[in-house]
Design a protein around this motif. Sequence first.
Motif, PDB file in Angstrom:
ATOM      1  N   ALA A 290       1.110   1.924  -6.902  1.00 26.85           N
ATOM      2  CA  ALA A 290       1.321   0.620  -7.507  1.00 26.85           C
ATOM      3  C   ALA A 290       1.241  -0.466  -6.442  1.00 26.85           C
ATOM      4  O   ALA A 290       1.777  -0.317  -5.338  1.00 26.85           O
ATOM      5  N   GLU A 291       0.545  -1.536  -6.765  1.00 24.42           N
ATOM      6  CA  GLU A 291       0.475  -2.672  -5.859  1.00 24.42           C
ATOM      7  C   GLU A 291       1.732  -3.519  -6.029  1.00 24.42           C
ATOM      8  O   GLU A 291       2.050  -3.972  -7.121  1.00 24.42           O
ATOM      9  N   THR A 292       2.427  -3.715  -4.941  1.00 21.68           N
ATOM     10  CA  THR A 292       3.682  -4.456  -4.974  1.00 21.68           C
ATOM     11  C   THR A 292       3.626  -5.600  -3.988  1.00 21.68           C
ATOM     12  O   THR A 292       2.834  -5.601  -3.046  1.00 21.68           O
ATOM     13  N   SER A 293       4.458  -6.567  -4.198  1.00 23.85           N
ATOM     14  CA  SER A 293       4.598  -7.701  -3.291  1.00 23.85           C
ATOM     15  C   SER A 293       6.061  -8.109  -3.259  1.00 23.85           C
ATOM     16  O   SER A 293       6.866  -7.715  -4.115  1.00 23.85           O
ATOM     17  N   ASP A 294       6.392  -8.891  -2.271  1.00 22.87           N
ATOM     18  CA  ASP A 294       7.787  -9.270  -2.099  1.00 22.87           C
ATOM     19  C   ASP A 294       8.305 -10.166  -3.214  1.00 22.87           C
ATOM     20  O   ASP A 294       9.515 -10.295  -3.398  1.00 22.87           O
ATOM     21  N   ASP A 295       7.393 -10.814  -3.956  1.00 22.58           N
ATOM     22  CA  ASP A 295       7.868 -11.709  -5.006  1.00 22.58           C
ATOM     23  C   ASP A 295       8.291 -10.956  -6.257  1.00 22.58           C
ATOM     24  O   ASP A 295       8.814 -11.549  -7.192  1.00 22.58           O
ATOM     25  N   GLU A 296       8.062  -9.652  -6.318  1.00 21.10           N
ATOM     26  CA  GLU A 296       8.486  -8.867  -7.468  1.00 21.10           C
ATOM     27  C   GLU A 296       9.909  -8.341  -7.303  1.00 21.10           C
ATOM     28  O   GLU A 296      10.507  -7.840  -8.248  1.00 21.10           O
ATOM     29  N   GLY A 297      10.449  -8.408  -6.136  1.00 23.47           N
ATOM     30  CA  GLY A 297      11.781  -7.901  -5.886  1.00 23.47           C
ATOM     31  C   GLY A 297      12.021  -7.842  -4.403  1.00 23.47           C
ATOM     32  O   GLY A 297      11.151  -8.148  -3.598  1.00 23.47           O
ATOM     33  N   ILE A 298      13.218  -7.472  -4.026  1.00 22.39           N
ATOM     34  CA  ILE A 298      13.496  -7.318  -2.605  1.00 22.39           C
ATOM     35  C   ILE A 298      12.819  -6.057  -2.094  1.00 22.39           C
ATOM     36  O   ILE A 298      12.600  -5.102  -2.846  1.00 22.39           O
ATOM     37  N   ASN A 299      12.483  -6.043  -0.815  1.00 16.37           N
ATOM     38  CA  ASN A 299      11.826  -4.853  -0.274  1.00 16.37           C
ATOM     39  C   ASN A 299      12.853  -3.756  -0.044  1.00 16.37           C
ATOM     40  O   ASN A 299      14.076  -3.978  -0.106  1.00 16.37           O
ATOM     41  N   ILE A 300      12.356  -2.561   0.240  1.00 15.50           N
ATOM     42  CA  ILE A 300      13.244  -1.398   0.314  1.00 15.50           C
ATOM     43  C   ILE A 300      14.192  -1.488   1.505  1.00 15.50           C
ATOM     44  O   ILE A 300      15.279  -0.898   1.477  1.00 15.50           O
ATOM     45  N   ARG A 301      13.835  -2.210   2.549  1.00 17.93           N
ATOM     46  CA  ARG A 301      14.755  -2.378   3.687  1.00 17.93           C
ATOM     47  C   ARG A 301      15.953  -3.227   3.267  1.00 17.93           C
ATOM     48  O   ARG A 301      17.108  -2.895   3.578  1.00 17.93           O
ATOM     49  N   GLU A 302      15.683  -4.321   2.563  1.00 23.59           N
ATOM     50  CA  GLU A 302      16.774  -5.157   2.080  1.00 23.59           C
ATOM     51  C   GLU A 302      17.617  -4.421   1.047  1.00 23.59           C
ATOM     52  O   GLU A 302      18.844  -4.568   1.001  1.00 23.59           O
ATOM     53  N   LEU A 303      16.945  -3.612   0.224  1.00 22.11           N
ATOM     54  CA  LEU A 303      17.686  -2.829  -0.761  1.00 22.11           C
ATOM     55  C   LEU A 303      18.612  -1.832  -0.086  1.00 22.11           C
ATOM     56  O   LEU A 303      19.754  -1.622  -0.516  1.00 22.11           O
ATOM     57  N   SER A 304      18.143  -1.214   0.993  1.00 17.84           N
ATOM     58  CA  SER A 304      18.984  -0.279   1.736  1.00 17.84           C
ATOM     59  C   SER A 304      20.161  -0.984   2.395  1.00 17.84           C
ATOM     60  O   SER A 304      21.271  -0.443   2.456  1.00 17.84           O
ATOM     61  N   ASN A 305      19.941  -2.218   2.847  1.00 20.40           N
ATOM     62  CA  ASN A 305      21.021  -2.952   3.502  1.00 20.40           C
ATOM     63  C   ASN A 305      22.111  -3.370   2.523  1.00 20.40           C
ATOM     64  O   ASN A 305      23.307  -3.273   2.818  1.00 20.40           O
ATOM     65  N   VAL A 306      21.712  -3.843   1.343  1.00 14.39           N
ATOM     66  CA  VAL A 306      22.714  -4.321   0.388  1.00 14.39           C
ATOM     67  C   VAL A 306      23.439  -3.163  -0.302  1.00 14.39           C
ATOM     68  O   VAL A 306      24.618  -3.273  -0.649  1.00 14.39           O
ATOM     69  N   MET A 307      22.740  -2.039  -0.506  1.00  7.95           N
ATOM     70  CA  MET A 307      23.372  -0.890  -1.143  1.00  7.95           C
ATOM     71  C   MET A 307      24.180  -0.051  -0.168  1.00  7.95           C
ATOM     72  O   MET A 307      25.172   0.573  -0.535  1.00  7.95           O
TER      73      MET A 307
END
Length: 586
Positions: A290-307
Motif C-alpha cells: 500500500a502506498e502511504t504518506s505522512d498525511d494519512e496518519g502518524i508514522n510508525i516511529r511516532e506510533l511506537s513513541n506514543v504507545m
Amino acid sequence: MNAIVSFCHFCELHGPNVVFCTQAFRDLPDFDALNNLDAPDIFQYQCIRNQEQRKNDDSHAWRYGRIDPDDVANTKAASGSDNCIACCSFPHNKPGYISNDDASRVSYVSSQFPLQSELYVLVRQGCIRSLSCEVCPGKEGPIYFGDEARGHVLSYTFFLRDVQARGFQRWYSILILMKDKMLLLNSWPFFVRHLRETISHLQEKASKIYSNEESKVSHRALRSAASMMDGVRKQRGQSAAGQPRSLPELVGDEKIWEYLHSSSTWLLKAGGLRLQERLVEGPQVSALIAETSDDEGINIRELSNVMGGPIFHRIVHHLLVGHQVVIRGTNRNVVSRIILSLKPLLPKQCFKAVGFSEHYIERETCNALGLSPLAKIPNGACGNAHMCVVEITANDGNQGSSWASAQLMQGNLFDSEHQLHNEKSSGDFSEVLPANFASLFNNCSFKITRESTLLPRPPQVLARIEAAVGNLTLTKAALRMYTSTIIYEWINKVKVWVHIKNRKKSSQASPERSPCQVLHPSVIFRSTSVPVLQIPSPTSLRTVGVSGSPPEAPHQDERHQLLAAIGCTEWDVPLLEFWAKNFSQG
C-alpha cells in the motif's frame, strides 16, 4: 559476444603455442554524446562520426573499436619471435583478417596473438593448460577449466594426421575464453557442435593429405628402417621427416586461415545473438504494498513513541500473524489515523481496515478496526482467541492538559475534515496537525484490555521493523521506504511458500492408489512381515532429546528444509500462513 576464439598447437620444438585468434572490437558511445541529453540517438551520432572518419581515412579496414598501436607493439614484444613455421599464422602480429559488422558496429579481427597484452597472458595460460594438463580422456574432446581471475575456457583438443610428426599426428586445440562463466556453460552444446564441425573439416583435409603422401611412400617403413641404420639416423635431422609443418601445408589449403577467421567470426556473432540477458520484472511494488504518506496518519516511529515499545511490539505481532487489532477511543479522527498508521506493516491484500465504526465488525472482514467505546464486542468474537483490544483514555493527572483531554474525550480536535485536507502542505503531517497535537498524544494512555495468546517468539520481520524504528538516522521518507522493502522481501518468501505447498497438494491429489479406495485396518495389519518394535537403548534415547519427543516425520523434515531455504523459522509460520491465505484469495 565478449570472447576470444584461439587456435593452439603443440609444437615438437617449442611446446604449446597460440597460432591464431579472433576477437571482437566495439565502439563505445562518445562521452560528449552521453552528456548531451537532447541528442536523439547516441549511437546515431557516433555512427555519423565513424562515417566521416572512414571518408577521411579509407586506408584502414578496421572500422570499430580500433585500439592503440602501442598495445599491439607490447603484445608483440611479450610473444617473442623464436617461433617456427608451425607456430605462426602471419609473418607479423598485426591484424591479418578483418570483418566489419556495420549493423552492430563491431569489427572482428583475426591475428596471431590477442592485440592486448593483458589478454595475451590469459590466452597463453589457457593454451598451455589445454595442451598439457587440462585434457579429457583420450586427449580429444571438449573440457572446461578456468576461474574468475584467469577467465573461463572451453577447450576442444584434437589431432591432425601428419606423416612427418611423431606418432604421425599433431596435437591442436581450439579455445573459447570469456569472463562470463554462465554464458559459456549455457552455450556449451552450441559451441561444441560448431567446433566439432570445424575440427571435422580440418581432420578430413589432413587425412586426405596423409593418405596421398602415404600412397607414394610408406613413411612408417622408412622410419623403421632408419632406426636400424646409424647412418640414416644421423642424417634424419637433415631430412624432411620430423620437421615442423604449417597448418596450410598440413591440410593442403592455403586459405585455411581465412576459413578459420570466417568460422570464428560466425561463432562470436551467433553466440552473442543466441543468448541475451533480459530484465524480467514482476508486478509493481504498488500492486502488493500500500502506498502511504505522512498525511494519512502518524508514522510508525511516532506510533511506537506514543504507545510505548512493549504495547507497539504486541500490537504489531498480532497484526502480522492475522489477529484482529481493535483500537477503541472516543475521538474518531485520532482512532482512524492510528489505524491508518498500521497500513505500511502489511501487504495490501492482507490489510483490511475500518477507520472508525459504531459497531463491531468480524475479523474476516477487517483485521484493523477503529471502534467506538460504546460498541460492544460479542462474546463469540471474544472467544475466538484471535483479537487484541487497545483502549485509548485521557490522563487527568496533569491540569495543564485539561484542554487537550477535554478535546480528546469530546472528539472536537479535528471537527472539520475539509479543513484538514485544505491545510495539507508538502506531505509533512506535522505541518497539518495543530501545534498541540504532540501534547494531545502525550496526555493519552494506551492499554491492552483483551489479548489472545501469542507464540513466545515473534516473526523475524517484527525485529527488523523495530530496528528500523529505533534507527533515528532514517528520515520519515527513508523509514517508509525501508519498511516497504522489508514487506516486499517477505512477500517473495510467501510466494515461494505458496508455490511449494501447491505443488505438494497437486502431487498428493493423484496418488498411485485410487482416492476412493479405503483399506480397513484389519487388512492393513494382516501382513506377515510386520517389523518387531525393540526397546531403544540408552544411547538412542539420548538422541531423541530431553523432552523425549519421537523423531520427526518425513514431512516435517521437508518443512524444515523449505523454511531454511527461504530464510524462515517455525516462528514465522503463522505469518506465512496468514499472508498466503490472503494472496490465494486475491
